[in-house]
Motif scaffolding. Structure first.
Motif, mmCIF file in Angstrom:
data_model
loop_
_atom_site.group_PDB
_atom_site.id
_atom_site.type_symbol
_atom_site.label_atom_id
_atom_site.label_comp_id
_atom_site.label_asym_id
_atom_site.label_seq_id
_atom_site.Cartn_x
_atom_site.Cartn_y
_atom_site.Cartn_z
ATOM 1 N N ARG A 381 16.634 -10.154 -0.328
ATOM 2 C CA ARG A 381 17.908 -10.007 -1.028
ATOM 3 C C ARG A 381 18.844 -9.059 -0.281
ATOM 4 N NH1 ARG A 381 16.563 -9.780 -7.532
ATOM 5 N NH2 ARG A 381 15.503 -11.788 -7.649
ATOM 6 N N GLN A 382 18.286 -8.016 0.289
ATOM 7 C CA GLN A 382 19.115 -7.094 1.061
ATOM 8 C C GLN A 382 19.765 -7.802 2.243
ATOM 9 O OE1 GLN A 382 16.349 -4.000 2.026
ATOM 10 N NE2 GLN A 382 16.622 -2.908 0.090
ATOM 11 N N LEU A 383 18.989 -8.606 2.951
ATOM 12 C CA LEU A 383 19.533 -9.324 4.103
ATOM 13 C C LEU A 383 20.573 -10.349 3.667
ATOM 14 C CD1 LEU A 383 16.228 -9.856 6.129
ATOM 15 C CD2 LEU A 383 18.125 -8.343 6.727
ATOM 16 N N LEU A 384 20.328 -11.023 2.573
ATOM 17 C CA LEU A 384 21.302 -12.001 2.083
ATOM 18 C C LEU A 384 22.613 -11.323 1.697
ATOM 19 C CD1 LEU A 384 18.980 -14.300 -0.056
ATOM 20 C CD2 LEU A 384 20.229 -14.965 2.004
ATOM 21 N N LEU A 385 22.530 -10.152 1.119
ATOM 22 C CA LEU A 385 23.757 -9.443 0.751
ATOM 23 C C LEU A 385 24.506 -8.951 1.992
ATOM 24 C CD1 LEU A 385 22.735 -7.394 -2.400
ATOM 25 C CD2 LEU A 385 24.211 -9.383 -2.268
ATOM 26 N N GLU A 386 23.755 -8.554 3.022
ATOM 27 C CA GLU A 386 24.418 -8.162 4.276
ATOM 28 C C GLU A 386 25.186 -9.344 4.864
ATOM 29 O OE1 GLU A 386 24.737 -5.264 5.304
ATOM 30 O OE2 GLU A 386 23.125 -4.090 4.380
ATOM 31 N N LEU A 387 24.598 -10.525 4.791
ATOM 32 C CA LEU A 387 25.295 -11.723 5.266
ATOM 33 C C LEU A 387 26.511 -12.013 4.387
ATOM 34 C CD1 LEU A 387 22.310 -14.145 6.029
ATOM 35 C CD2 LEU A 387 23.547 -12.684 7.618
ATOM 36 N N TRP A 388 26.359 -11.861 3.099
ATOM 37 C CA TRP A 388 27.448 -12.141 2.166
ATOM 38 C C TRP A 388 28.666 -11.268 2.460
ATOM 39 C CZ3 TRP A 388 28.530 -15.514 -1.719
ATOM 40 C CH2 TRP A 388 29.524 -15.151 -2.627
ATOM 41 N N HIS A 389 28.430 -9.996 2.742
ATOM 42 C CA HIS A 389 29.545 -9.081 2.973
ATOM 43 C C HIS A 389 30.294 -9.380 4.276
ATOM 44 C CE1 HIS A 389 28.323 -6.968 -0.500
ATOM 45 N NE2 HIS A 389 27.310 -6.299 0.031
ATOM 46 N N ARG A 390 29.652 -10.088 5.205
ATOM 47 C CA ARG A 390 30.267 -10.361 6.509
ATOM 48 C C ARG A 390 30.657 -11.828 6.673
ATOM 49 N NH1 ARG A 390 26.620 -6.483 6.584
ATOM 50 N NH2 ARG A 390 26.936 -4.632 7.870
ATOM 51 N N ARG A 391 30.561 -12.611 5.600
ATOM 52 C CA ARG A 391 30.762 -14.049 5.733
ATOM 53 C C ARG A 391 32.177 -14.406 6.136
ATOM 54 N NH1 ARG A 391 31.483 -12.511 0.635
ATOM 55 N NH2 ARG A 391 32.981 -13.584 -0.709
#
Length: 463
Positions: A381-391
């Motif tokens: 989930r942490q990695l997915l949120l990091e991707l979300w913030h930079r999408r």
């Protein structure tokens, strides 16, 4: 309606109410960093004084100027290997500093003490020197360098996920060690030439430079990389395979000691012993390890292309992204495109997006094989949120890179990506499943990699 990512999980060790527990003072990051920096600084000052005492100021400066020449090339080579999932620079800085300062200090003190003790006990200084070079030095030096790999493996576990991480950390550590050792050897050779009056090609300095800098700059990295491979394979094992996680690094360390002993002992094998060992063992071993790490690098890219389509199905990624992220050429094109139209900040976001997506692919791969750690869901989930913030910065750049530089092949989603994998049922129907496909409101072209923005406005970062 704007899609929102899943709630961020509480950090490990958090209190039931969500407030983090107060850590003991010795567990606080600034205490650990301060102690580590102090240790390395003191080690550096002591080794600097010892080397300068043996070589003299002029010899030290000459040795320093010559020894630094291969360092940028070696570090760049290891950094190139690490481009698939680049680790943080702080790990490389620590590794180099440990090799150049702490490991070098341990080696010079322990080797000198052991050699003198053997010479006193046996009354045979010549035999003590030979034994010190062929037995004591390989054991002491490889153990001292392996300590850096062990520390990163234990305390930076999230940055140490496979063979390439072990190779890079071990190689940079050994590069730092060789840097300090070369200063000592070249400075001593220069001092000897000053006493004898030799200069030019016939000098001891020139001969030492040719052997250590030209012929074998990769010697120490080659030895210690074997230890790094052992730790890297151990990192691929699950926490339940404790015996394997212990024996593999020890096996790599023993191989490193053996090759180091063979290299040091080549000078005792006669006039052509050094050339024979160099041609028969060192060059083939270097070629074999080079092939291994390049093959591992390509395998990691295939893992990215294989694992990320599951997150396309879940709505976290676009169909083009797994292929763009699985191609180093496409990655470069994406960063270049982002820098051209969005500036350095956009290029940095794309690079971070690529790194997080790669970590996510490796995490999922370990989970699918039953090797994931207990914090799998939290880390995912942490990695997915990091991707979300930079999408917003990464998505158009990666789509452009896929259009230009990646093969136009439709996404083939493996069956486990839809029906779950067996590790907690993660996948498209897992517990973290995206509440709304984050990019569902963006229409795609009928082509596999249709251009995602209008042709009349080539700058997707325009405000």
């Amino acid at each position: 309606m704007t899609a929102s990512p899943p709630p961020y999980p509480p950090p490990p060790g958090a209190a039931p109410g969500g407030a983090p527990r107060r850590a003991h003072w010795w567990r606080r990051p600034w205490v650990r960093y301060g102690a580590l920096i102090t240790l390395l600084t003191l080690s550096g000052l002591v080794i600097l004084a010892l080397v300068r005492e043996q070589t003299g100021t002029q010899g030290f400066l000459v040795g320093l100027g010559l020894a630094v020449l291969p360092v940028p090339l070696l570090v760049a080579a290891f950094r190139w290997l690490d481009r698939v999932e680049p680790g943080p620079w702080r790990n490389l800085l620590f590794s180099f500093a440990w090799g150049a300062c702490a490991a070098a200090l341990i080696a010079i003190v322990a080797n000198s003490f052991a050699t003198r003790w053997i010479a006193t006990a046996t009354a045979d200084p010549s035999g003590a020197d030979t034994l010190g070079a062929t037995v004591i030095a390989p054991v002491v030096e490889e153990s001292a360098k392996a300590a850096a790999v062990l520390l990163v493996f234990l305390f930076r576990r999230r940055d140490f996920t496979g063979i390439l991480d072990g190779v890079v950390i071990a190689g940079v550590t050994a590069t730092g060690f060789a840097f300090t050792e070369n200063i000592l050897y070249l400075g001593t050779a220069f001092g000897t030439d000053q006493l004898t009056g030799d200069s030019g090609i016939a000098s001891i300095t020139a001969a030492t430079f040719f052997v250590r800098i030209v012929m074998s700059p990769f010697a120490h990295p080659l030895f210690t990389v074997l230890t790094g491979i052992g730790f890297g394979v151990a990192a691929l094992s699950s926490d339940r395979q404790r015996i394997r996680r212990v024996l593999l690094p020890l096996g790599g360390l023993l191989l490193a000691m053996g090759m180091h002993a063979l290299w040091n002992g080549s000078t005792t094998l006669g006039q052509y012993g050094f050339i024979a060992v160099y041609a028969a063992f060192m060059v083939p071993a270097f070629g074999l390890l080079t092939w291994l790490v390049v093959w591992t690098r390509q395998r990691e890219l295939r893992t990215v292309r294989t694992e990320l389509p599951a997150y396309v199905v879940a709505g976290w990624l676009n169909p083009a992204e797994p292929f763009a992220l699985g191609s180093m050429r496409a990655r470069r094109l994406a960063r270049r495109y982002a820098r051209r139209y969005g500036g350095r900040a956009a290029a940095r976001s794309v690079a971070e997006y690529e790194a997080y997506a790669t970590s996510l692919a490796f995490l999922r791969h370990r989970g699918r094989l039953g090797r994931a750690d207990t914090d799998f869901v939290t880390r995912e989930r942490q990695l997915l949120l990091e991707l979300w913030h930079r999408r917003s910065a990464a998505r158009p750049a990666l789509e452009h890179a896929a259009l230009v530089g990646a093969p136009r092949t439709p996404v083939a989603t493996p069956p486990w990506a839809v029906h779950g994998s067996g590790y907690g049922g993660y996948g498209a129907h897992s517990g973290y499943g995206h509440p709304q496909a984050p990019y569902s409101h963006q229409p795609y072209s009928h082509q596999p990699y249709g251009h995602p923005y209008p042709a009349h406005d080539p700058n997707p970062y325009r405000s």
